[in-house]
Design a protein around this motif. Structure first.
Motif, PDB file in Angstrom:
ATOM      1  N   CYS A   1       0.833  -1.209   0.000  1.00 31.28           N
ATOM      2  CA  CYS A   1       0.000   0.000   0.000  1.00 31.28           C
ATOM      3  C   CYS A   1       0.865   1.255   0.000  1.00 31.28           C
ATOM      4  O   CYS A   1       0.575   2.221  -0.732  1.00 31.28           O
ATOM      5  CB  CYS A   1      -0.917   0.015   1.239  1.00 31.28           C
ATOM      6  SG  CYS A   1      -2.289  -1.111   1.080  1.00 31.28           S
ATOM      7  N   ASN A   2       1.902   1.257   0.813  1.00 29.53           N
ATOM      8  CA  ASN A   2       2.812   2.403   0.846  1.00 29.53           C
ATOM      9  C   ASN A   2       3.470   2.611  -0.519  1.00 29.53           C
ATOM     10  O   ASN A   2       3.603   3.736  -1.000  1.00 29.53           O
ATOM     11  CB  ASN A   2       3.885   2.209   1.913  1.00 29.53           C
ATOM     12  CG  ASN A   2       3.388   2.561   3.305  1.00 29.53           C
ATOM     13  OD1 ASN A   2       2.404   3.282   3.450  1.00 29.53           O
ATOM     14  ND2 ASN A   2       4.064   2.059   4.317  1.00 29.53           N
ATOM     15  N   PHE A   3       3.871   1.498  -1.146  1.00 33.18           N
ATOM     16  CA  PHE A   3       4.524   1.592  -2.463  1.00 33.18           C
ATOM     17  C   PHE A   3       3.556   2.139  -3.496  1.00 33.18           C
ATOM     18  O   PHE A   3       3.905   3.021  -4.282  1.00 33.18           O
ATOM     19  CB  PHE A   3       5.067   0.214  -2.895  1.00 33.18           C
ATOM     20  CG  PHE A   3       5.716   0.248  -4.241  1.00 33.18           C
ATOM     21  CD1 PHE A   3       6.959   0.846  -4.427  1.00 33.18           C
ATOM     22  CD2 PHE A   3       5.076  -0.283  -5.349  1.00 33.18           C
ATOM     23  CE1 PHE A   3       7.519   0.886  -5.677  1.00 33.18           C
ATOM     24  CE2 PHE A   3       5.654  -0.233  -6.598  1.00 33.18           C
ATOM     25  CZ  PHE A   3       6.888   0.348  -6.766  1.00 33.18           C
ATOM     26  N   LEU A   4       2.307   1.629  -3.476  1.00 34.05           N
ATOM     27  CA  LEU A   4       1.316   2.101  -4.433  1.00 34.05           C
ATOM     28  C   LEU A   4       0.966   3.568  -4.175  1.00 34.05           C
ATOM     29  O   LEU A   4       0.777   4.337  -5.126  1.00 34.05           O
ATOM     30  CB  LEU A   4       0.065   1.224  -4.384  1.00 34.05           C
ATOM     31  CG  LEU A   4       0.245  -0.201  -4.918  1.00 34.05           C
ATOM     32  CD1 LEU A   4      -1.041  -1.000  -4.696  1.00 34.05           C
ATOM     33  CD2 LEU A   4       0.610  -0.193  -6.383  1.00 34.05           C
ATOM     34  N   LEU A   5       0.882   3.945  -2.900  1.00 31.04           N
ATOM     35  CA  LEU A   5       0.626   5.346  -2.569  1.00 31.04           C
ATOM     36  C   LEU A   5       1.784   6.233  -3.047  1.00 31.04           C
ATOM     37  O   LEU A   5       1.562   7.315  -3.588  1.00 31.04           O
ATOM     38  CB  LEU A   5       0.423   5.495  -1.048  1.00 31.04           C
ATOM     39  CG  LEU A   5       0.152   6.918  -0.559  1.00 31.04           C
ATOM     40  CD1 LEU A   5      -1.199   7.419  -1.110  1.00 31.04           C
ATOM     41  CD2 LEU A   5       0.160   6.993   0.946  1.00 31.04           C
ATOM     42  N   LEU A   6       3.001   5.730  -2.865  1.00 36.57           N
ATOM     43  CA  LEU A   6       4.181   6.489  -3.319  1.00 36.57           C
ATOM     44  C   LEU A   6       4.154   6.631  -4.836  1.00 36.57           C
ATOM     45  O   LEU A   6       4.411   7.725  -5.361  1.00 36.57           O
ATOM     46  CB  LEU A   6       5.462   5.787  -2.867  1.00 36.57           C
ATOM     47  CG  LEU A   6       6.760   6.477  -3.312  1.00 36.57           C
ATOM     48  CD1 LEU A   6       6.915   7.845  -2.677  1.00 36.57           C
ATOM     49  CD2 LEU A   6       7.949   5.594  -2.999  1.00 36.57           C
ATOM     50  N   VAL A   7       3.828   5.571  -5.560  1.00 37.11           N
ATOM     51  CA  VAL A   7       3.762   5.633  -7.021  1.00 37.11           C
ATOM     52  C   VAL A   7       2.677   6.612  -7.430  1.00 37.11           C
ATOM     53  O   VAL A   7       2.872   7.420  -8.346  1.00 37.11           O
ATOM     54  CB  VAL A   7       3.527   4.220  -7.618  1.00 37.11           C
ATOM     55  CG1 VAL A   7       3.167   4.287  -9.094  1.00 37.11           C
ATOM     56  CG2 VAL A   7       4.742   3.351  -7.404  1.00 37.11           C
ATOM     57  N   TYR A   8       1.508   6.554  -6.796  1.00 39.06           N
ATOM     58  CA  TYR A   8       0.414   7.455  -7.125  1.00 39.06           C
ATOM     59  C   TYR A   8       0.826   8.911  -6.883  1.00 39.06           C
ATOM     60  O   TYR A   8       0.603   9.784  -7.728  1.00 39.06           O
ATOM     61  CB  TYR A   8      -0.836   7.100  -6.300  1.00 39.06           C
ATOM     62  CG  TYR A   8      -1.939   8.111  -6.454  1.00 39.06           C
ATOM     63  CD1 TYR A   8      -2.701   8.150  -7.614  1.00 39.06           C
ATOM     64  CD2 TYR A   8      -2.225   9.044  -5.442  1.00 39.06           C
ATOM     65  CE1 TYR A   8      -3.699   9.099  -7.760  1.00 39.06           C
ATOM     66  CE2 TYR A   8      -3.227   9.979  -5.580  1.00 39.06           C
ATOM     67  CZ  TYR A   8      -3.966   9.997  -6.747  1.00 39.06           C
ATOM     68  OH  TYR A   8      -4.961  10.927  -6.904  1.00 39.06           O
ATOM     69  N   LEU A   9       1.437   9.209  -5.727  1.00 39.44           N
ATOM     70  CA  LEU A   9       1.856  10.582  -5.426  1.00 39.44           C
ATOM     71  C   LEU A   9       2.960  11.068  -6.390  1.00 39.44           C
ATOM     72  O   LEU A   9       2.943  12.220  -6.831  1.00 39.44           O
ATOM     73  CB  LEU A   9       2.349  10.674  -3.974  1.00 39.44           C
ATOM     74  CG  LEU A   9       1.269  10.544  -2.900  1.00 39.44           C
ATOM     75  CD1 LEU A   9       1.901  10.527  -1.499  1.00 39.44           C
ATOM     76  CD2 LEU A   9       0.275  11.686  -3.008  1.00 39.44           C
ATOM     77  N   LEU A  10       3.881  10.177  -6.697  1.00 42.08           N
ATOM     78  CA  LEU A  10       4.930  10.550  -7.656  1.00 42.08           C
ATOM     79  C   LEU A  10       4.325  10.843  -9.014  1.00 42.08           C
ATOM     80  O   LEU A  10       4.708  11.806  -9.680  1.00 42.08           O
ATOM     81  CB  LEU A  10       5.975   9.431  -7.781  1.00 42.08           C
ATOM     82  CG  LEU A  10       7.005   9.335  -6.652  1.00 42.08           C
ATOM     83  CD1 LEU A  10       7.899   8.120  -6.857  1.00 42.08           C
ATOM     84  CD2 LEU A  10       7.848  10.593  -6.572  1.00 42.08           C
TER      85      LEU A  10
END
Length: 164
Positions: free
Chosen positions: A17-26
Motif C-alpha cells: 500500500c505504501n509503495f502504491l501510494l508512493l507511485v500514485y503521489l509521484l
C-alpha cells in the motif's frame, strides 16, 4: 529465528500500500515534471548536436573557401613573379642594348678622335716636310753646289729633322 523466515502478511500489505501510494503521489505531483525535464533535456541535447553539426559544416565550408582563396593567391603570386621576371629580363635587355649602343658610340668617337689626331699629325709632318724641303732647297740654291754637295745638304737637313 524462525519468525524471521515466515512472512508477515500485514507488513507486506502495508508495504505494498505504501509503495502504491508512493507511485500514485509521484505520478500525480512529480512524474510529469521529471518526464518533462528529461524530454526538455533530450531536446536540448538534440538541438546542441544539430548546432554542433551546423557549426562543423560551416567550419568545413569556410575552410574550403580559405583553401580556394589560398590557391588563388598562390596562382596570382606565381603570375606576378613570372611577370616580374619577364619585366626584369626586358629591362636587362634594354640596359644591355643601351650599354652596347653607348660603347659603340664611344668607340666611334674614339676612332674619329684618333683619325683627327692622325690627320693632324700627318698635316704637321707634311708641313714639316714642306718646311724642310724649302729649307733644303734654299740651302741648295744658296750654295749652288754640285749634285753630291746637294745630296749631303739634304741628308744633313733630314738628320736635323730626325733629331728634333
Amino acid at each position: 529465528m524462525e519468525d524471521l523466515l515466515k512472512p508477515d502478511y500485514g507488513v507486506l500489505a502495508l508495504t505494498v500500500c505504501n509503495f502504491l501510494l508512493l507511485v500514485y503521489l509521484l505520478k500525480k505531483f512529480a512524474w510529469n515534471r521529471i518526464i518533462g525535464a528529461l524530454e526538455s533535456r533530450e531536446q536540448q541535447i538534440a538541438q546542441d548536436k544539430l548546432q554542433a553539426q551546423q557549426a562543423r559544416e560551416a567550419a568545413e565550408k569556410i575552410k574550403s573557401e580559405l583553401d580556394e582563396k589560398l590557391a588563388q593567391i598562390a596562382d596570382e603570386a606565381a603570375k606576378k613573379m613570372a611577370e616580374a621576371v619577364k619585366m626584369g629580363e626586358t629591362q636587362k635587355e634594354q640596359l644591355l642594348a643601351a650599354a652596347k649602343e653607348q660603347s659603340e658610340r664611344l668607340a666611334e668617337q674614339a676612332k674619329a678622335q684618333i683619325e683627327a689626331e692622325k690627320n693632324k699629325a700627318l698635316s704637321d709632318v707634311r708641313g714639316e716636310i714642306a718646311r724642310v724641303s724649302v729649307l733644303a732647297a734654299s740651302k741648295v740654291i744658296e750654295q749652288q753646289l754640285n749634285e753630291d754637295a746637294a745630296k749631303a745638304v739634304v741628308d744633313r737637313v733630314l738628320a736635323e729633322v730626325k733629331a728634333k
